[in-house]
Scaffold this active site. Sequence first.
Site, short mmCIF file in Angstrom:
data_model
loop_
_atom_site.label_atom_id
_atom_site.label_comp_id
_atom_site.label_asym_id
_atom_site.label_seq_id
_atom_site.Cartn_x
_atom_site.Cartn_y
_atom_site.Cartn_z
N ARG A 77 2.86 -42.74 36.58
CA ARG A 77 2.88 -41.84 35.43
C ARG A 77 3.82 -42.36 34.36
O ARG A 77 4.68 -43.21 34.60
CB ARG A 77 3.32 -40.44 35.86
CG ARG A 77 4.75 -40.40 36.37
CD ARG A 77 5.32 -38.99 36.42
NE ARG A 77 6.62 -38.98 37.08
CZ ARG A 77 7.76 -39.33 36.51
NH1 ARG A 77 7.78 -39.74 35.26
NH2 ARG A 77 8.90 -39.27 37.19
N TYR A 83 12.95 -34.91 39.14
CA TYR A 83 13.17 -34.31 40.46
C TYR A 83 12.09 -33.27 40.73
O TYR A 83 11.72 -32.49 39.84
CB TYR A 83 14.55 -33.65 40.50
CG TYR A 83 14.74 -32.71 41.67
CD1 TYR A 83 15.09 -33.21 42.93
CD2 TYR A 83 14.56 -31.34 41.54
CE1 TYR A 83 15.25 -32.35 44.02
CE2 TYR A 83 14.72 -30.48 42.62
CZ TYR A 83 15.06 -30.99 43.85
OH TYR A 83 15.22 -30.15 44.93
N CYS A 188 14.74 -37.17 33.29
CA CYS A 188 13.88 -37.81 32.28
C CYS A 188 14.65 -38.77 31.39
O CYS A 188 14.22 -39.10 30.28
CB CYS A 188 13.15 -36.76 31.44
SG CYS A 188 12.12 -35.66 32.43
#
Length: 248
Positions: A77, A83, A188
């Site tokens: 992805r 998480y 992120c």
Amino acid sequence: MPNPLNLLHLGRIRYPEGLRLQAEVVAARKAGLIADTLLLLEHPPVLTLGRNASRANILATDTELAAKHVEVHETRRGGDVTYHGPGQLVGYPIFDLRGDLPGKRGPHLGPVDFVRLIEEALIFTCKDFGVPSQRICKRTGVWTLAGGEVHEKKIAAIGIHVSQCVTSHGFALNVSPDLRDFSLIVPCGISDRTVTSLELESPQSPLPTLTQAASSVAANFGRVFQRQVLAVETLEELLAPAAVISTP
């Protein structure tokens, strides 16, 4: 009328098993044997690294992760490290971008436009629980509103993969996870903002459950993608049309 949107709840399953099941659905969708499908599930604690991920954004040592029984997996992805864990609703929307999709102007909907539609569905979901949320330019995902000295917080992460115009992977909506687990990483890759959850932000009582959030997400995917949502009970039921069509 567009084809319906299949909906399958998989419950709590380990990340590798989720990938395996997702791959079966993706293969059937690529072959045109099933309609677009939304898989909803929950994972035990796991860190996933997207194509753009840096290992430096995992703050915990291997020993600390092992002590907490947190797995680490690299994925295809987009995005950095994220998480997944109990109390978080994970969604894998498996769509053919060449289909009848809102905003499509060419032969297929662009991946970024698809992500914007996912964000819209999740923003509607947050609203269902009394949580105002928004997009932020160049920061994919869904964020709470900022106010005064309070910065916006991330409530949902999104990262997809596209192969032969069919999407996989998807989103993670924080419903009631233990937010302390996010301290294992730089979520992120964004170090100047924190994460939050529907449980923490919602003014409603009783607090939203994972089941309620899943129902809201399903309804809002139908709303945003302009589809009738058809629930199926098992993967076998979902893939049954594919088995019938492919049988000589």
